[in-house]
Structures are given as structure tokens and as C-alpha cells.
Design an enzyme around this catalytic site. Structure first.
Site, PDB file in Angstrom:
ATOM      1  N   GLY A 209       0.822  -1.201   0.000  1.00  0.00           N
ATOM      2  CA  GLY A 209       0.000   0.000   0.000  1.00  0.00           C
ATOM      3  C   GLY A 209       0.856   1.252   0.000  1.00  0.00           C
ATOM      4  CG  HIS A 210       4.623   1.323   0.445  1.00  0.00           C
ATOM      5  ND1 HIS A 210       4.297   0.222   1.208  1.00  0.00           N
ATOM      6  CD2 HIS A 210       5.854   1.077  -0.063  1.00  0.00           C
ATOM      7  CE1 HIS A 210       5.292  -0.644   1.151  1.00  0.00           C
ATOM      8  NE2 HIS A 210       6.251  -0.156   0.391  1.00  0.00           N
ATOM      9  CB  ALA A 211       4.876   4.263  -4.709  1.00  0.00           C
ATOM     10  CG  HIS A 212       9.782   2.340  -1.948  1.00  0.00           C
ATOM     11  ND1 HIS A 212      10.131   2.720  -0.673  1.00  0.00           N
ATOM     12  CD2 HIS A 212       9.206   1.123  -1.839  1.00  0.00           C
ATOM     13  CE1 HIS A 212       9.785   1.764   0.176  1.00  0.00           C
ATOM     14  NE2 HIS A 212       9.219   0.788  -0.503  1.00  0.00           N
TER      15      HIS A 212
ATOM     16  NE  ARG B  35       5.802  -0.686  -3.972  1.00  0.00           N
ATOM     17  CZ  ARG B  35       7.060  -0.815  -4.331  1.00  0.00           C
ATOM     18  NH1 ARG B  35       7.848  -1.607  -3.684  1.00  0.00           N
ATOM     19  NH2 ARG B  35       7.570  -0.093  -5.299  1.00  0.00           N
TER      20      ARG B  35
END
Length: 138
Positions: A54-57, A101
């Protein structure tokens, strides 16, 4: 780096089968990943209805492997979403920076190994989807 979400595909990991039937061995060497591994962690005992990620980088790259069981990885580039199932310990998924993702649909006993290109840095995370899509729109 993949330019489109559909360019992200499963990567084969070298598999060595024992001729005496004692099992298999998989090896990750420098030719598999486009980065030096800076951190390794794994997820386990995730409930079947649970989600992770539940995040991106912004910069970090990540390589996921289902060491045991299976789970789905939902990828999102701000325009397109797609899901890839990981269910073999000799297949991995390279997720480049800038991709949202979510991990879901964990089977009983699933273990997800994560090899990443950087040590933990909270400033590298984009944790709000609305912020992610805003960044992607420019």
C-alpha cells in the site's frame, strides 16, 4: 527501468535440482538484480484477507519472492493497474521505483521474501495513493 506497468514481468531465479531427489536449490547472484542488496526482510503469517504494501517508493527498488505459498502483487503506475501472482520460489518480481504496490490474497503458510536496494528511509515512501497519483501526473 520499465517504462510501462506491463513491462514488469516475473524473473527466473536459477534453480538447481538435486539428481538424487533431495530437493532444489535456488541462487540469486549479481546477474539477477540490477542493484546491490542493502536490506532483506520477509513477511509471514499474513491473514488470507490481509494486505501489505500500500505504498510506492521514490528511489528504492524491490525484488519479491514467494518462498512458500502464494500471494498477489497489485502494481499501479498511476494509469494502469495489474496483478501478478507469486507462487514459485524460483520466480521473482522486480518492482522499480515509482510503482505503487499492494500485496493481497495470501495463502496459508505464505512467506514473502523482499530484497531491496536501500536501507529503511521513511522519506523514500509515498504512503498516500492520492499523493502518488498527483506525483505521477506531474
Amino acid at each position: 527501468m520499465p517504462l510501462h506497468i506491463n513491462d514488469i514481468q516475473l524473473t527466473d531465479i536459477k534453480k538447481i535440482s538435486d539428481p538424487d531427489g533431495r530437493g532444489n536449490l535456488s541462487v540469486i547472484e549479481n546477474d539477477v538484480l540490477p542493484f546491490e542488496i542493502k536490506r532483506v526482510y520477509y513477511l509471514y503469517d499474513v491473514p488470507s484477507d490481509g494486505t501489505r504494501g500500500g505504498h510506492a517508493h521514490k528511489e528504492l527498488q524491490q525484488f519479491l519472492i514467494a518462498l512458500s505459498g502464494s500471494f498477489d502483487v497489485v502494481l499501479d503506475d498511476g494509469k494502469t493497474r495489474r496483478s501478478i501472482t507469486l507462487n514459485r520460489p524460483n520466480k521473482g518480481l522486480l518492482i522499480p521505483s515509482g510503482v505503487w504496490r499492494e500485496l493481497e490474497n495470501f495463502s496459508a503458510g505464505a512467506v514473502c521474501l523482499s530484497l531491496v536496494s536501500a536501507e529503511y528511509d521513511e522519506n523514500d515512501y509515498i504512503r498516500e495513493y492520492s499523493k502518488f497519483t498527483s506525483i505521477k501526473r506531474g
